[in-house]
Design an enzyme around this catalytic site. Structure first.
Site: not given
Lengths: 412, 412
Positions: A160, A186, A197, A407, A412
């Site tokens: 990701t 990952k 994760t 995070n 924005s």
């Protein structure tokens, strides 16, 4: 998803050349789970008779795929693994259970096997229903393209916000027959609004019965993945699974302590340690890899807790980011761990430089030398508690503004 | 100390007008503990017969002043408090104990009292010996300037990187006699290389015996200071002390459950809660105050652990900084707390907006309304566990890049 982060400076300089594992074939596809035009599903098919083991998140609120895998692990057999990104299928209640059942049904039909032999993992947004009807037709088509190579494809398919694909491999002999291990992982990833994760899958063509495989995996995770922390947060979806196809032709082993597994255990330990270190090296915003060694604790368990207290301290992690050998914050983190420790027995070193000894600053410690050491990419911090013989090591990364950006800034 | 941070946007709009507390006089001075040309020592003198109570860090590596205070608390009597900034006198071994003894000796001589009636607190650099000879002459001179006002002076004298002075006051009547409470606190402060340290001192002219005072303070801290977290790190020096001079002329009370203390208990609770909230409002880099309410847990203790797991999650705190109502990360933090919780019973609200209910996203929740709510300065997060009647509330702040800057960037 506004961040196209550059590759972590801590990424391994080379990607390992991972050969085929007999009995394992895979392909990736675009199912459009959340985004269009990107690979978001991995299908791995394994030979009949493949045994399976798994270790999952300790979260009290696990995702639907985690519950699915836990339920099916009892059968001990696996024919396929389906992993998707874009949607974690977590906190989705009854709809989540329906989605896992439908995914398994479609995969079982595509491969001609039982639904109870399908294992699932998902990473991505939490709380959104996963529309598993999108797999309809896709998995059938994917099943026509299965191949034993290249391993970089599944490693990339499960990324990701990982900045590099994570692979590791090793081989061993069992009773004179060569067997291979290949693993992918990952790490801290994010698909807004989501969370870190960790997913990892390890494949071998050794023949090991499911209970033995589970014992090997459960033991192996303690000093690898369980010894890594990026931010102390535990995902609803953390999953480590291992599959043994038996296709290498080595004899079936049913006892995890079987002497013929000596080399295999070492090889597996190496693969798990390698993958776990790569996860730490790709921690969100990481610029430094930090290895925390605790010795002289009253037990290994106590050493682990002290090491984790140091590794999860925001003040320690920001100090490392600032290249500051701030041993006062190490003392603080030892003190707050709640484990037996006495200030006047503590010894603290950065690399080989002893900065504190027996409850006070080491009079011989050279500030300039220490500052130079802190510029390294890998920082070793050693704390001797001075009470017993328990020791342990954990790995983490520094805490940088980029972690906050990844995070917190995407609105924005 | 390269940061001259602007005042926190969360600072109270007004500074309370704190009146004199009978029997309490104070003055501040420049002792040159670490830096020249700034106030770094506070001397508070209290009437003879003042009783004392204290609550200290749970760190296994407490500072020398914390150990000094713990030892002297048994006597139950206080005549003076000496607080310095610039040096925490922590992890200083035998030299640290000598420094506390010398400080107390100088203070006792200056005020004409016993050394066992002197209480000490220090904040600042760790691991450097504190040269207490610097107090020689300074405390004597300071003792000539003692005055009952203005309280802003001691509140400012104990600040380090606090961006505003923290004061609170209240009054009550005991058996018809008016008594006053005045409290000061410092929060997350840093003097490189150092850590966050919380110090707070509360004074009253009520007459309360030391064991009763200790009971009131120990009970009061549970839902005030112990319910606040900035970064989950515990200082070696955290100190909350309370002094009761008895000079208001109210009758001496020896039982903390005495009915005459009903109003006083309420007033004290208010002062402690006010000071604790001010500490959260001045968390390093804080832009938002976050109040986390947990209901329906199996016990208050369980609710506290779940609330703290949420409050200490970097992923939750960065989401709040990013004005993202990321309830997936709340689920994660509930799940990792290790307390009884079931996904399918959870309800999560931001302010009055219910975003998740019974294990899934609330179908009625309005994303635009939630985004607007997240722009507030104070964010209320409520999690109902749905299992029992245990509830609790903790406070924290968001995690911003400024936190990293304050704690990691000062080595330029």
């Amino acid at each position: 998803m506004s961040h196209a982060s550059p590759v972590s400076p801590l990424a391994p300089k080379t990607t390992p050349d991972v050969g085929p594992v007999a009995g394992v074939r895979f392909a990736t596809a675009e199912a459009g789970i959340r985004y269009k035009g990107r690979t978001d599903v991995l299908l791995v098919e394994m030979d009949e008779g493949t045994s399976v083991a798994g270790v999952f998140t300790r979260s009290k609120c696990p995702s639907a795929p985690v519950e699915w895998c836990r339920d099916n692990l009892a059968g001990g057999r696996a024919r396929a693994l389906v992993v998707n990104s874009g949607n974690a299928n977590a906190f989705t209640g009854q709809k989540g259970r329906e989605a896992t059942a439908l995914t398994a049904k479609i995969a079982a039909r595509a491969l001609g096997c039982a639904e109870g032999e399908i294992f699932l993992a998902s990473t991505g947004v939490i709380g959104e229903p996963l529309d598993a009807t999108k797999y309809d037709g896709v998995l059938e088509e994917t099943a026509t393209r299965l191949a034993p190579l290249p391993w970089i494809d599944p490693a990339r398919a499960i990324m990701t916000t990982d900045t590099f694909p994570k692979l590791a491999t090793a081989s061993a002999t069992i009773d004179g027959v060569k067997v291979r291990i290949a693993g992918i992982a990952k790490g801290a990833g994010m698909i807004a609004p989501d969370m870190a994760t960790m997913l990892s899958f390890v494949f071998t063509d050794a023949a090991i019965a499911a209970p033995a495989l589970q014992a090997l995996l459960s033991r192996g995770v303690v000093d690898s993945f369980n010894a890594v922390t990026v931010d102390g947060d535990t995902s609803t979806s953390d999953t480590l699974m291992m599959f043994a196809t038996g296709a290498a032709g080595a004899p079936m082993v049913a006892d995890p302590k079987d002497a013929r597994l000596a080399g295999f255990r070492r090889a597996l330990k190496g693969v798990l340690a390698d993958l776990a270190e790569q996860v730490a090296r790709d921690g969100e915003g990481a610029r430094k890899l930090v290895k925390i060694h605790v010795t002289g604790a009253v037990s290994k368990r106590s050493a682990r807790r002290i090491a984790m207290s140091i590794a999860n301290s925001p003040l320690v992690k920001t100090a490392v980011a600032g290249e500051d050998a701030n041993w006062g914050r190490i003392v603080m983190a030892v003190g707050k761990a709640g484990e037996p420790a006495e200030r006047d027995l503590l010894t603290i070193s950065f690399g080989d430089i002893r900065v504190a000894h027996k409850g006070a600053r080491d009079p011989d410690y050279d500030e300039a030398e220490t500052s130079a050491y802190m510029k390294n990419e890998v920082i070793d911090i050693t704390v001797d508690i001075g009470l017993g013989r328990g020791s342990d090591r954990v790995m983490t990364c520094d805490l940088t503004k980029e972690y906050i950006a990844i995070n917190g800034d995407y609105r924005s």
